[in-house]
Write an enzyme that holds these catalytic residues in place. Structure first.
Site, PDB file in Angstrom:
ATOM      1  N   TYR A 238       0.783  -1.295   0.174  1.00  0.00           N
ATOM      2  CA  TYR A 238       0.032   0.542   0.195  1.00  0.00           C
ATOM      3  C   TYR A 238       0.735   1.552   0.152  1.00  0.00           C
ATOM      4  CZ  TYR A 238      -3.977   3.050   1.389  1.00  0.00           C
ATOM      5  OH  TYR A 238      -4.797   4.216   1.250  1.00  0.00           O
TER       6      TYR A 238
ATOM      7  N   LYS B 165       1.622   3.475  -2.948  1.00  0.00           N
ATOM      8  CA  LYS B 165       0.815   4.661  -3.418  1.00  0.00           C
ATOM      9  C   LYS B 165       2.262   5.827  -3.727  1.00  0.00           C
ATOM     10  CE  LYS B 165      -3.680   4.911  -2.246  1.00  0.00           C
ATOM     11  NZ  LYS B 165      -4.547   5.419  -3.245  1.00  0.00           N
TER      12      LYS B 165
ATOM     13  N   ARG C 145     -10.762  -0.646  10.253  1.00  0.00           N
ATOM     14  CA  ARG C 145     -10.423   0.550  10.520  1.00  0.00           C
ATOM     15  C   ARG C 145     -10.605   0.925  12.208  1.00  0.00           C
ATOM     16  NH1 ARG C 145     -10.458   4.217   5.061  1.00  0.00           N
ATOM     17  NH2 ARG C 145     -11.490   2.765   4.508  1.00  0.00           N
TER      18      ARG C 145
END
Ligand code: NAD
Ligand code: UDP
Ligand code: UDP
Length: 311
Positions: A144, A148, A185
């Site tokens: 991730y 990015k 989350r």
């Protein structure tokens, strides 16, 4: 009226952006493979004459004509992006190349939803855009955060080499209605645990910090960045109100009137110790800052999850 493509438009942030841009009178095309998003998030838009949904995976090319691209497609919660890490990298690299190829061909402006994760476990606090970060290139979060980082690099290279009109925003932890119940989350976990009367799971000792931005504030920041002339970013968008995870757990218990216990679980590897955006640049260049307090935002989010749990 602009023709606007939103990749990841059926996700948490993307679906709020669809709502906002449709309400402004734009023609919105939402592209999503529904991996972590859901048709439920955009169900109310499906019959709107200026809204189109295309089920498509952006690692494959896409040929449509638009004026702007909000490129949000990528699973955002650690559980989702670590489920198939190779796919996460492909989405960030091949997906971003395809969206940049599209933007180049049709001369559209393209905004990348990057992330505070590109700062890794930061050694500078709070994090300004000039900080290059402290990222583990081989850990479980790398698909991730390194993904990015490459996406940002691709944006800059298409800009320098092909004159593509780009915007890069680095989003810090954002929350609100339509977060997936199971996405793992912290805010959705704590609220759902509190409402169900289950123990709240604090990872580590809970002294790690995050800074939480409410979704409506973030959407305004995204649109302001897209519409700002002569400023490509990268720019941090987030709420600089930093709090410890253990404090967050106590606030959620108070606001849900829950009697749940707090229990402690092991801290996941590479979990950043502190995170807080320096938003000086966003204030200066975009005249943007968040306005919704944590308590107000949490109340709205709790309302959403209470309804959802009732079924
Ligand atoms: P989300 O998981 O709810 O939304 C992501 C959407 O992208 C989902 O609808 C998913 O199905 C779709 N998607 C994933 N891979 C795809 C692919 N290959 N092709 C087409 N669609 C695909 O997450 P979110 O919180 O709405 O995040 C949206 C964007 O914002 C992401 O790029 C994320 O990295 C970024 N971001 C979010 C946060 C946050 O706190 N929510 C923080 C930093 C950055
Ligand atoms: N692409 C796309 N939609 C378009 C234009 C291009 O999906 O409207 C894809 C294209 O298939 C290619 C990628 O974007 O794989 C990068 O395009 P670019 O023109 O930069 O590179 P090239 O086609 O020369 O490899
Ligand atoms: N966290 C926690 N309990 C949970 C989920 C997360 O204590 O049930 C912690 C997690 O270890 C991290 C923080 O909360 O320190 C924020 O986690 P989240 O996954 O929401 O976002 P990120 O780590 O990507 O910022």
């Amino acid at each position: 009226m602009a023709r606007i493509l939103i990749t990841g438009g059926a996700g948490f942030i993307g679906s709020h952006l669809c709502d906002y841009l449709i309400n402004k009178g734009h023609d919105v095309i939402c592209v999503d493979n529904l991996f972590s998003g859901s048709k439920n998030n955009i169900r109310h838009l499906l019959s709107h004459p200026y809204f189109e949904f295309i089920r498509h995976d952006i690692i494959h090319p896409l040929f449509i004509e638009v004026d702007q691209v909000y490129h949000l497609a990528c699973p955002a919660s650690p559980i989702h992006y670590q489920y198939n890490p190779i796919k996460t990298i492909k989405t960030n690299v091949m997906g971003t190349i395809n969206m940049l190829g599209l933007a180049k061909r049709v001369k559209a402006r393209i905004l990348l939803a990057s992330t505070s994760e590109i700062y890794g476990n930061p050694k500078v606090h709070p994090q300004p855009e000039t900080y290059w970060g402290n990222v583990n290139p081989i850990g479980p979060r790398s698909c991730y955060d390194e993904g990015k980082r490459v996406a940002e690099t691709l944006m800059m290279d298409y800009h320098r080499q092909n004159n593509v009109d780009i915007r890069i925003v680095r989003i810090f932890n954002t929350y609100g209605p339509r977060m997936a119940l199971n996405d793992g989350r912290v805010i959705s976990n704590f609220i759902v645990q509190a409402l169900r009367g289950n123990p709240l799971t604090v990872y580590g000792d809970g002294t790690q910090t995050r800074s939480f931005c409410y979704i409506s504030d973030l959407i305004e920041g995204l649109v302001k960045t897209m519409e700002q002339e002569d400023f490509i970013g990268p720019v941090n968008l987030g709420n600089p109100n930093e709090i410890k995870i253990i404090e967050l757990a106590k606030i959620v218990l108070k606001l849900t009137h829950s009697k749940s216990d707090i229990i402690f679980k092991p801290l996941p590897p590479d979990d950043p110790v502190r995170r807080c955006p320096d938003i000086t640049l966003a204030r200066q260049k975009l005249n943007w800052q968040p306005n919704v307090s944590l308590e107000e935002g949490l109340k709205e989010t709790i309302k959403y999850f209470s309804e959802k749990l009732k079924g």
